[in-house]
Scaffold this motif. Structure first.
Motif, PDB file in Angstrom:
ATOM      1  N   ALA A 207      69.700  29.966  46.129  1.00  8.38           N
ATOM      2  CA  ALA A 207      70.900  29.717  45.327  1.00  8.38           C
ATOM      3  C   ALA A 207      70.989  28.246  44.952  1.00  8.38           C
ATOM      4  O   ALA A 207      70.655  27.365  45.741  1.00  8.38           O
ATOM      5  CB  ALA A 207      72.147  30.145  46.097  1.00  8.38           C
ATOM      6  N   LYS A 250      69.869  34.175  35.364  1.00  7.04           N
ATOM      7  CA  LYS A 250      70.332  33.052  36.169  1.00  7.04           C
ATOM      8  C   LYS A 250      71.401  32.248  35.432  1.00  7.04           C
ATOM      9  O   LYS A 250      72.368  31.774  36.044  1.00  7.04           O
ATOM     10  CB  LYS A 250      69.158  32.160  36.555  1.00  7.04           C
ATOM     11  CG  LYS A 250      69.348  31.454  37.895  1.00  7.04           C
ATOM     12  CD  LYS A 250      68.036  31.059  38.533  1.00  7.04           C
ATOM     13  CE  LYS A 250      68.217  30.759  40.007  1.00  7.04           C
ATOM     14  NZ  LYS A 250      66.972  30.353  40.675  1.00  7.04           N
ATOM     15  N   ARG A 255      71.760  36.421  40.695  1.00  6.10           N
ATOM     16  CA  ARG A 255      70.820  36.013  41.744  1.00  6.10           C
ATOM     17  C   ARG A 255      69.509  36.760  41.558  1.00  6.10           C
ATOM     18  O   ARG A 255      69.498  37.963  41.262  1.00  6.10           O
ATOM     19  CB  ARG A 255      71.386  36.298  43.131  1.00  6.10           C
ATOM     20  CG  ARG A 255      72.592  35.456  43.507  1.00  6.10           C
ATOM     21  CD  ARG A 255      72.959  35.714  44.967  1.00  6.10           C
ATOM     22  NE  ARG A 255      71.858  35.340  45.867  1.00  6.10           N
ATOM     23  CZ  ARG A 255      71.678  35.851  47.083  1.00  6.10           C
ATOM     24  NH1 ARG A 255      72.517  36.778  47.540  1.00  6.10           N
ATOM     25  NH2 ARG A 255      70.676  35.453  47.847  1.00  6.10           N
TER      26      ARG A 255
END
Length: 397
Positions: A207, A250, A255
């Motif tokens: 992330a 993205k 994710r």
């Protein structure tokens, strides 16, 4: 004096190459490791509906080895397959129907969208049609898989479990490509190695990072995410559609996870060098955004990183210059060492590792050839179609 200058240039180049390899080894997301596999699997509370979309153009040669494996998925939830025949001339659609009658399994729908309009690649036009058909079934997930990809019976179940329990909007696996001919053994593992070097898998799944990529042969995509990211309309002209899809997801806040596959295999053969050359050169210049500046930088970078080490070793041996030979040999050793895990993944002999500079020189020539073909109007050609660069494509307004 001239010879001294040449030796000095080789010494500095070898030192630069060694520095580049130490940086790649330690700072480029551990790209050389091959242990990024599907996350630990839990069991979802309920198995969501999935629609499998298979774009296919003139794939009669490979469908018998791939489509039955898709139809035979052992999936606990509702699943259905949509094969979109993209203007095939070899009976792909009829063969798909015959394989479904013969093998049974998941329900199969075969349809064709007709020729793509200006601004669309054929594959993405077919994917758009398949997704439109799938939406009538209201699936939670879409599995986009190429017509040459064979799946183990539990492939779909493992993909969905990883996506649901890991909270991923995209779960993609880099299919294990075929490595049987001499040229496949030399070129194919390096193809995946170079891809991982450009897009380190660990960074993709982390992330907050900007690195985004997917492997187009096997992409499980949340349907809601596809709608939010406007897939495939937002990337309709992309030749490298898997990377473009991942970037669009993205950017929309999704994710992504990408790793090497177990049980997802490409059955497409590339027995001759010219087959592999065509596979790489059709999209290499598009990867560089059709930029002569990026092309020049890429050629210089490949030469420094991959070609300088063996040149420095040879030059050092000929001139008796340890200052050239030692850093060259060290860089060559690091390079070969980082390639060993990929060779093991592909079950290939480790003596191929020191040959990576030769393979890299082939890729350098393929990249240059890709640019030459583009400027001659023959770039990004695949199965009878040639695609313009995105700037030349009319917008939909």
């Amino acid at each position: 004096m001239v010879q001294t200058a040449h030796v000095s240039a080789v010494v500095w180049s070898a030192a630069g190459s060694l520095a580049a390899w130490l940086w790649l080894l330690l700072c480029q997301g551990w790209f050389w490791r091959t242990d990024v596999r599907l996350p630990p699997l839990g069991v979802p509370d309920a198995w969501p509906g999935v629609c499998v979309v298979v774009p296919a153009r003139d794939e009669a040669a490979v469908l018998p080895a791939s489509l039955p494996s898709v139809l035979a998925q052992d999936y606990p939830g509702r699943a259905e397959v949509f094969l979109v025949d993209d203007g095939s001339t070899d009976g792909t659609g009829e063969l798909a129907r015959e394989l479904a009658r013969r093998h049974g399994g998941l329900p199969l729908t075969v349809d064709s969208p007709g020729e793509p309009p200006p601004g669309w690649t054929g594959k993405l036009w077919a994917v758009r049609h398949g997704i439109a058909l799938a939406r009538a079934r209201d699936p939670e997930y879409l599995l986009l898989t190429d017509a040459d990809i064979a799946h183990a019976p539990d492939s779909l179940r493992r993909l969905v479990a990883a996506a649901r329990t890991g909270g991923f909007d995209v779960v993609s696996q880099m299919a294990r490509l075929r490595v049987e001919s001499r040229w496949e053994r030399l070129v194919v593992p390096a193809f995946v190695y170079f891809f991982a070097q450009l897009y380190p898998f660990r960074r993709i799944g982390r992330a907050g990072t900007r690195t985004a990529a997917a492997a187009g042969g096997c992409v499980l995509l949340r349907a809601e995410t596809a709608a939010r990211a406007r897939i495939p309309d937002a990337i309709r002209h992309a030749v490298i559609d898997d990377v473009a899809l991942a970037r669009a997801v993205k950017r929309s806040g999704g994710r992504i996870w990408l790793g090497l596959a177990d049980g997802v295999d490409s059955v497409r053969p590339y027995p001759r060098l010219r087959d592999l050359w065509r596979m790489v050169s059709r999209s290499a210049y598009a990867q560089l955004r059709h930029s002569p500046v990026l092309l020049a930088g890429t050629v210089a970078g490949l030469a420094l990183v991959y070609l300088v080490p063996p040149v420095a070793v040879i030059a050092g041996a000929v001139t008796g210059s340890a200052a050239a030979a030692v850093p060259g040999a060290a860089a060559w050793l690091v390079m070969s060492g980082t390639y060993v895990p990929m060779l093991r993944h592909y079950r290939q002999p480790l003596w191929l590792a020191p040959l990576l500079p030769f393979t890299a020189s082939l890729y350098l020539l393929m990249t240059v050839d890709s640019a030459v073909r583009h400027h001659r109007g023959r770039g990004a050609a695949w199965k009878g179609r040639t695609y313009a660069r995105p700037e030349a494509v009319p917008d939909e307004g």
